[in-house]
Write a protein that holds these residues in place. Structure first.
Motif, PDB file in Angstrom:
ATOM      1  N   PHE A 266       0.842  -1.203   0.000  1.00 21.91           N
ATOM      2  CA  PHE A 266       0.000   0.000   0.000  1.00 21.91           C
ATOM      3  C   PHE A 266       0.872   1.246   0.000  1.00 21.91           C
ATOM      4  N   TYR A 267       0.457   2.229  -0.810  1.00 23.49           N
ATOM      5  CA  TYR A 267       1.166   3.504  -0.904  1.00 23.49           C
ATOM      6  C   TYR A 267       0.171   4.615  -0.578  1.00 23.49           C
ATOM      7  N   PRO A 268       0.285   5.228   0.614  1.00 24.27           N
ATOM      8  CA  PRO A 268      -0.693   6.261   0.996  1.00 24.27           C
ATOM      9  C   PRO A 268      -0.488   7.548   0.207  1.00 24.27           C
ATOM     10  N   LEU A 269      -1.579   8.275   0.001  1.00 23.96           N
ATOM     11  CA  LEU A 269      -1.560   9.572  -0.656  1.00 23.96           C
ATOM     12  C   LEU A 269      -2.328  10.576   0.184  1.00 23.96           C
ATOM     13  N   THR A 270      -1.918  11.816   0.151  1.00 27.19           N
ATOM     14  CA  THR A 270      -2.746  12.855   0.745  1.00 27.19           C
ATOM     15  C   THR A 270      -4.090  12.833   0.025  1.00 27.19           C
TER      16      THR A 270
ATOM     17  N   GLY B 168       6.527   1.277   0.066  1.00 26.27           N
ATOM     18  CA  GLY B 168       5.375   0.391   0.173  1.00 26.27           C
ATOM     19  C   GLY B 168       5.139  -0.055   1.606  1.00 26.27           C
ATOM     20  N   LEU B 169       3.877  -0.166   2.003  1.00 30.70           N
ATOM     21  CA  LEU B 169       3.510  -0.499   3.378  1.00 30.70           C
ATOM     22  C   LEU B 169       2.735  -1.808   3.427  1.00 30.70           C
ATOM     23  N   SER B 170       2.786  -2.460   4.589  1.00 27.78           N
ATOM     24  CA  SER B 170       1.989  -3.651   4.867  1.00 27.78           C
ATOM     25  C   SER B 170       0.841  -3.276   5.795  1.00 27.78           C
ATOM     26  N   PHE B 171      -0.190  -4.113   5.789  1.00 24.08           N
ATOM     27  CA  PHE B 171      -1.348  -3.912   6.660  1.00 24.08           C
ATOM     28  C   PHE B 171      -1.207  -4.772   7.902  1.00 24.08           C
ATOM     29  N   TYR B 172      -1.546  -4.201   9.055  1.00 20.32           N
ATOM     30  CA  TYR B 172      -1.516  -4.905  10.336  1.00 20.32           C
ATOM     31  C   TYR B 172      -2.921  -4.837  10.935  1.00 20.32           C
TER      32      TYR B 172
ATOM     33  N   PHE C  91      -2.591   0.453  -4.281  1.00 16.42           N
ATOM     34  CA  PHE C  91      -1.843  -0.776  -4.054  1.00 16.42           C
ATOM     35  C   PHE C  91      -1.057  -1.099  -5.319  1.00 16.42           C
ATOM     36  N   GLY C  92       0.204  -1.471  -5.124  1.00 18.18           N
ATOM     37  CA  GLY C  92       1.056  -1.805  -6.248  1.00 18.18           C
ATOM     38  C   GLY C  92       2.143  -2.775  -5.838  1.00 18.18           C
TER      39      GLY C  92
END
Length: 607
Positions: free
Chosen positions: A367-371, A492-496, A485-486
């Protein structure tokens, strides 16, 4: 009703009719009738049996007097099994309170509330009602076992003084043995949290939360357990949107019957043969939850992983019984990855899935967060991401990669918020799916009343990154993005996943509604997401005081973006999922109108 205004009308019998500007069942004004036939009256009411927790029959005998336009006065006599147990005068609120220590354990006060109009017309429904408030002074709650990653059974013993906001201490024991450092944790705003090194591996924190309101009503006062297991790093796998549960269908694991009021039902989403090919290694689901009420009312619905105690959170509310949807990211529970659904009132439930989270692998996405950023607004001039408005009964595709919202060409799925602004009296439903594939038999949101409605969704990217939309009725559409998501890479981030937990309820402790901007310290809440979090998964619930044009959530420290998280133009209780980026442990909220706000968290994104 409150604040009567405007002309008043009399009929031939002298009855008076008028309207008010506030109050009423839904807080949005009401009409009233007053009768001139005033007679001081004596009313005796025998109550129904108390709730089973108390097991005692109490009769309330009331003598109530009133004059034109005055508040009721008089004395209320309390009886039990025909024996008088006390009396109390009505106060200027029409209420009589008797505190009687000889009542059974579990009964705190007997409260008589005069519920009729101040005219006491014999033809109107003048009643004296009984409210029994639970006494939590000697309550022990035995928890169910912790999630399997913890493997420990914990009992929470709480001593709570029911006067004002709950106060007292909470003791945590495991198999009857006090947990070191957790024996006398002080309640703060109704919550006690203990973090101790002696807890079993896999247990992050033990949290006892008083979930009742300030009136300590026996129907909702309780002490509950929330156990947060040590989260596992997960990444996203897309699915073509698919309906996995519809309780309107024939009875079965994924069908009917409707869920009965005040009960919970578990659905084995990853069970072999499920309609959407959900694999057994799914650890959390991205769902769209839709309620279709059967009674014209739904106090609230809660969804959580099966095998854990029901958390003190809500997923959605429908007090007027309208069909509503809300997105949710929910961990998979025990027994074929089941999720549990509780409803206060009998209702049908639909569960649509658009993806799931699993341990990192060759098919998973980071996951890549965006404003938060507005991608589409069909109110703008005609163009690929603007007008015209969507036509009812037709598909329209949007080339979202052409927006100015920093979406890259390798984005495989988007985290969007969709808002409809109907052109007519309703929008039966909106469906969103990856462009280039067949329209799935799912819905993204419903708007049967024609107000502005928003709902979040994780949407797979289609041909050339486009998404497809379909609406049953003409509407304008807004699409906001808060991330994508890419393939795994830098940033890049993971979900917890977390057990759903309440971060803030502005009603707690007599809190007042707010308008304008409010900053919420998420990291310091009882839910305790770590400082490494770079995005939170919230369920936001607004309880407006009148019209709420929109509410926006965004990361503290950044300018307020030109997007919206939810809309409650009609003043209805409204919920929506929101993924909000984070840099300092705080989230900002802006309300265009006066509202209370609840934020529940179900997980976070981090490296």
């Amino acid at each position: 009703g409150e604040y009567p205004y405007g002309p008043m009308l009399f009929d031939a019998q002298g009855n008076l009719y008028g309207v008010t500007g506030d109050g009423g069942q839904y807080g949005g004004a009401t009409a009233y009738e007053l009768s001139p036939h005033l007679t001081p009256t004596s009313t005796t009411l025998t109550s129904a049996p108390n709730p089973s927790a108390y097991g005692q029959m109490v009769s309330l005998a009331a003598t109530v007097h009133a004059q034109d336009g005055s508040l009721p006065t008089g004395t209320v006599i309390f009886e039990s099994n025909g024996v008088q147990i006390g009396s109390a005068p009505l106060n200027n609120q029409g209420q009589a309170v008797l505190t009687y220590n000889a009542l059974p354990v579990g009964t705190d006060n007997l409260v008589s509330m005069y519920g009729g109009s101040s005219t006491l017309a014999p033809s109107t429904s003048n009643t004296v009602m009984q409210v029994v408030n639970r006494d939590l002074t000697h309550t022990t709650v035995a928890s169910s076992p912790n999630p399997s990653t913890s493997g420990e059974q914990v009992t929470i013993t709480a001593s709570i003084t029911p006067a004002g906001p709950p106060t007292g201490t909470v003791g945590f024991t495991s198999n009857g043995v006090a947990i070191s450092g957790c024996t006398a944790v002080t309640l703060t705003s109704g919550t006690a949290q203990c973090v101790a090194s002696s807890l079993a591996v896999g247990t992050d924190a033990l949290v006892a939360t008083y979930s009742g309101d300030g009136n300590y009503a026996g129907s909702n006062g309780s002490v509950t357990q929330i156990v947060n297991p040590v989260p596992e790093a997960l990444q996203f796998v897309t699915l073509t949107p698919c309906r996995v549960v519809d309780t309107r269908n024939a009875d079965g694991s994924f069908g009917g019957p409707a869920i009965q009021g005040n009960t919970a039902r578990s659905f084995p989403l990853a069970q072999s043969g499920n309609p959407c090919a959900i694999p057994s290694n799914a650890v959390a689901y991205s769902l769209n939850v839709t309620v279709i009420t059967t009674t014209g009312h739904l106090g609230y619905l809660t969804i959580w992983p099966t095998g854990e105690g029901q958390p003190s959170v809500s997923t959605m509310n429908s007090p007027d019984g309208r069909t509503k949807a809300n997105a949710a990211i929910i961990p998979a529970g025990t027994s074929s990855g089941s999720v549990s659904v509780f409803v206060t009132d009998t209702t049908n439930v639909l569960l649509d899935i658009d993806g799931y989270f699993a341990p990192s692998g060759s098919q998973t996405l980071a996951f890549y967060p965006l404003t938060p950023c507005r991608v589409v607004d069909t109110r703008n001039a005609n163009g690929p991401l603007g007008g015209p408005s969507l036509a009812g009964g037709a598909e329209r595709d949007f080339p979202v990669l052409q927006s100015n919202c920093s979406l890259p060409s390798n984005a495989a799925a988007y985290s969007f918020n969709f808002t409809v602004l109907p052109k007519g009296p309703r929008v039966g439903y909106l469906t969103v799916w990856p462009a280039g594939s067949n329209q799935p038999q799912v819905s993204t949101l419903n708007d049967p009343t024609g107000t502005n409605v928003a709902n979040a969704a994780l949407v797979p990217a289609g041909t050339q990154g486009e998404i497809a939309t379909y609406v049953t009725d003409a509407t304008d559409l807004l699409i906001d993005v808060d991330g994508y998501f890419g393939p795994a890479g830098s940033g890049g981030l993971s979900f917890y996943a977390l057990t759903p937990c309440r971060v803030i309820d502005t009603r707690s402790g007599g809190g007042q509604p707010f308008s304008g901007e409010k900053t919420i310290s998420v990291q310091d809440s009882p839910c305790g997401p770590p400082a490494s979090s770079e995005g939170y998964v919230f369920n936001a619930t607004a309880i407006p005081h009148g019209a709420l044009s929109f509410l926006t959530l965004w990361p503290d420290g950044e300018p307020q973006p030109t997007v919206s998280t939810l809309n409650a133009k009609d003043g209805a209780i409204t919920s929506n999922m929101a993924i909000v980026p984070n840099s300092n442990g705080k989230t900002d909220a802006w309300a265009q109108g006066s509202t209370q706000l609840i934020l529940d968290i179900s997980g976070y994104f981090a490296p």
